[in-house]
Design a protein around this motif. Structure first.
Motif, short mmCIF file in Angstrom:
data_model
loop_
_atom_site.label_atom_id
_atom_site.label_comp_id
_atom_site.label_asym_id
_atom_site.label_seq_id
_atom_site.Cartn_x
_atom_site.Cartn_y
_atom_site.Cartn_z
N ASN A 245 0.85 -1.21 0.00
CA ASN A 245 0.00 0.00 0.00
C ASN A 245 0.87 1.25 0.00
OD1 ASN A 245 -2.03 -1.87 0.35
ND2 ASN A 245 -2.45 -1.36 2.49
N ASP A 246 1.94 1.22 0.82
CA ASP A 246 2.81 2.40 0.91
C ASP A 246 3.60 2.61 -0.38
OD1 ASP A 246 3.51 4.52 2.86
OD2 ASP A 246 5.55 3.79 2.46
N MET A 247 3.95 1.50 -1.05
CA MET A 247 4.67 1.64 -2.33
C MET A 247 3.78 2.32 -3.36
SD MET A 247 6.56 -2.01 -2.79
CE MET A 247 6.84 -2.92 -1.31
N HIS A 248 2.49 1.93 -3.37
CA HIS A 248 1.55 2.58 -4.30
C HIS A 248 1.49 4.08 -4.02
CE1 HIS A 248 0.05 -0.76 -6.58
NE2 HIS A 248 -0.31 -1.44 -5.51
N LYS A 249 1.50 4.44 -2.74
CA LYS A 249 1.45 5.87 -2.38
C LYS A 249 2.69 6.58 -2.91
CE LYS A 249 -1.31 6.56 1.69
NZ LYS A 249 -1.29 6.38 3.12
N PRO A 265 5.15 -3.09 -6.46
CA PRO A 265 3.97 -3.49 -5.67
C PRO A 265 3.11 -4.52 -6.42
CG PRO A 265 3.85 -1.15 -6.31
CD PRO A 265 5.23 -1.63 -6.63
N GLU A 266 3.04 -4.41 -7.73
CA GLU A 266 2.23 -5.36 -8.51
C GLU A 266 2.81 -6.78 -8.41
OE1 GLU A 266 3.36 -2.45 -9.74
OE2 GLU A 266 1.49 -1.31 -9.89
N LYS A 322 11.92 10.17 1.89
CA LYS A 322 10.78 10.30 2.82
C LYS A 322 10.71 9.10 3.76
CE LYS A 322 7.80 13.30 0.15
NZ LYS A 322 6.86 13.27 -0.95
N GLY A 323 11.22 7.97 3.31
CA GLY A 323 11.24 6.78 4.16
C GLY A 323 12.23 6.89 5.30
N TYR A 324 13.10 7.89 5.23
CA TYR A 324 14.09 8.09 6.28
C TYR A 324 13.61 9.03 7.37
CZ TYR A 324 18.53 5.80 6.57
OH TYR A 324 19.51 4.89 6.88
N SER A 328 7.95 7.65 9.57
CA SER A 328 7.34 7.41 8.26
C SER A 328 6.86 5.97 8.21
CB SER A 328 8.36 7.67 7.14
OG SER A 328 9.30 6.62 7.10
N VAL A 329 5.81 5.76 7.42
CA VAL A 329 5.23 4.41 7.33
C VAL A 329 6.27 3.41 6.82
CG1 VAL A 329 3.46 3.01 6.17
CG2 VAL A 329 2.88 5.30 7.03
N ALA A 330 7.04 3.83 5.81
CA ALA A 330 7.97 2.88 5.17
C ALA A 330 8.97 2.29 6.17
CB ALA A 330 8.72 3.57 4.03
N GLN A 331 9.57 3.15 7.02
CA GLN A 331 10.58 2.57 7.93
C GLN A 331 9.94 1.77 9.05
OE1 GLN A 331 11.11 3.81 11.14
NE2 GLN A 331 9.95 5.71 11.03
#
Ligand SMILES: Cc1cc2nc3c(=O)[nH]c(=O)nc-3n(C[C@H](O)[C@H](O)[C@H](O)COP(=O)(O)OP(=O)(O)OC[C@H]3O[C@@H](n4cnc5c(N)ncnc54)[C@H](O)[C@@H]3O)c2cc1C
Length: 361
Positions: A245-249, A265-266, A322-324, A328-331
């Motif tokens: 989901n976060d990759m799609h964002k 993501p796919e 942004k993942g840093y 953040s959701v990614a980290q």
């Protein structure tokens, strides 16, 4: 209903849980909504639906895998009692765990490694007429609360036979308010910090026999093993979906360069769905005996671990700088997904077990 709890109750707490807040509030709500019931026939009109519990765990883990892990601890603890012959535990404790009034946990990481020849059993006991006097230390057990009369964990210990027979292993449910049991939080974790994780020190702790799950442990272990491992795939499925989901964002703004990354993501979605189909099939007959079935269960769990690891990597690369950013959701997804990689049975443990079964074939 589970999705509503996630959206309205869990989501506002996710960051605080990630920062170390342990709460039973969400587990209580999930229990009332039936999330811990599907795989417990005695509390589910005779129906055994292991995949139902895994699916609910995945919905929760998609938002917060710390809560998903506590859900696993809760549901696997219920699984131990359901498959034991202890009628007292089944009537007095199990319904309350299933309803989210009591909280369940498991300290089977060390025994799982012991049965795979990775380490020695850390708890031992002297048997008395009406109980066991337990000694030893366990480094990490989650979904617990100090001195609580509502928190219990499943545990395996070595019993020294008083008549000089060989030692044997037994399994019991242990309440957190047991006299002689000290609970300590010795370290801080970079992820899963809000999971109520403690070191447990048993100093001549007397456990009455009414808490016994199985002595010797082997007959119960054979029944619960596949369910124990399969239930963990709910955490994996959820955290992978959350990462996707976060990759799609991220792709809303970064898709042109992200197209050059591995594990889109796919691609991950397709592999996740294939893996879930496999897991659903394996959930149909969780008491199947024999090496072929257990090997398939280990391989499915391994797929979950490996997909989690690839998702952890890809979600960070998709997010870029942004993942840093803190929180953040990614980290967070990365830290949660790595827990699927290292929690027992870890990827290395699974590969060792699969190699052993292949050698034996
Ligand atoms: C946040 C958190 C929550 C957890 N919650 C739970 C829980 O609820 N219940 C539970 O049961 N477990 C829990 N665990 C434990 C977890 O499941 C794993 O068992 C744990 O992370 C270590 O597993 P491992 O495979 O990395 O062990 P390893 O690091 O591979 O170690 C395996 C064993 O080998 C020994 N060893 C390693 N190297 C050597 C060497 N060179 N010589 C001799 N011995 C060696 C180690 O001391 C250890 O005993 C939790 C862990 C964490 C981090």
């Amino acid at each position: 209903m589970i999705s509503q709890i996630v959206k309205n109750d869990l989501k506002p707490l996710t960051l605080s849980i990630d920062h170390g807040t342990y709460t039973t509030e969400i587990l209580e709500k999930l229990g009332k909504a039936g999330a811990f019931r599907h795989h417990i026939p005695s509390q589910n009109n005779g129906k055994l639906d292991l995949f139902g519990t895994i699916s609910d765990m995945a919905v929760v883990s998609e938002e917060c895998m710390s809560t998903g892990f506590m859900m696993w601890a809760q549901t696997v603890c219920a699984w131990y009692i359901e498959n034991s012959d202890n009628e007292w535990l089944k009537t007095e404790i199990l319904p309350k765990i299933v309803d989210g009034e009591f909280f369940g946990a498991t300290s089977l990481s060390n025994p799982m490694k012991y049965f795979s020849g990775i380490e020695d059993l850390k708890l031992s006991a002297e048997e008395t007429e009406d109980g066991y006097i337990i000694n030893g230390t366990l480094p990490w057990v989650s979904n617990l609360l100090e001195s609580s009369s509502k928190h219990f964990f499943g545990s395996i210990f070595k019993v020294h036979d008083k008549h000089g027979n060989p030692d044997r292993d037994a399994m019991a449910l242990i309440p957190c308010n047991l006299e002689g049991l000290t609970m300590k939080q010795m370290v801080a974790f970079v992820g899963m910090e809000g999971t109520g994780t403690y070191s447990l020190i048993f100093d001549n702790a007397f456990l009455p026999k009414k808490y016994l799950l199985s002595d010797p442990v082997l007959p119960l272990l054979k029944k619960i093993k596949a369910g124990f491992i399969l239930l963990q795939t709910g955490m994996a499925a959820g955290v992978i979906q959350g990462a996707i989901n976060d990759m799609h964002k991220s792709n809303l703004t970064l898709s042109e360069t992200n197209a050059f990354l591995d594990d889109s993501p796919e691609e991950l979605q397709e592999e996740l769905e294939d893996t879930l189909e496999l897991i659903q099939d394996l959930c149909e007959e969780p008491f199947t005996q024999g090496d072929d079935y257990i090997k398939s269960v280990l391989e499915a769990r391994l797929l979950g671990g490996e997909l989690s690891k690839r998702s952890a990597d890809s979600v960070m690369q998709h997010a870029g700088a942004k993942g840093y950013i803190v929180d953040s959701v990614a980290q967070r997804k990365q830290r949660e997904a790595y827990f699927v990689v290292i929690v027992t049975p870890s990827i290395k443990h699974l590969r060792k077990e699969i190699a052993r079964l292949e050698e034996a074939a």
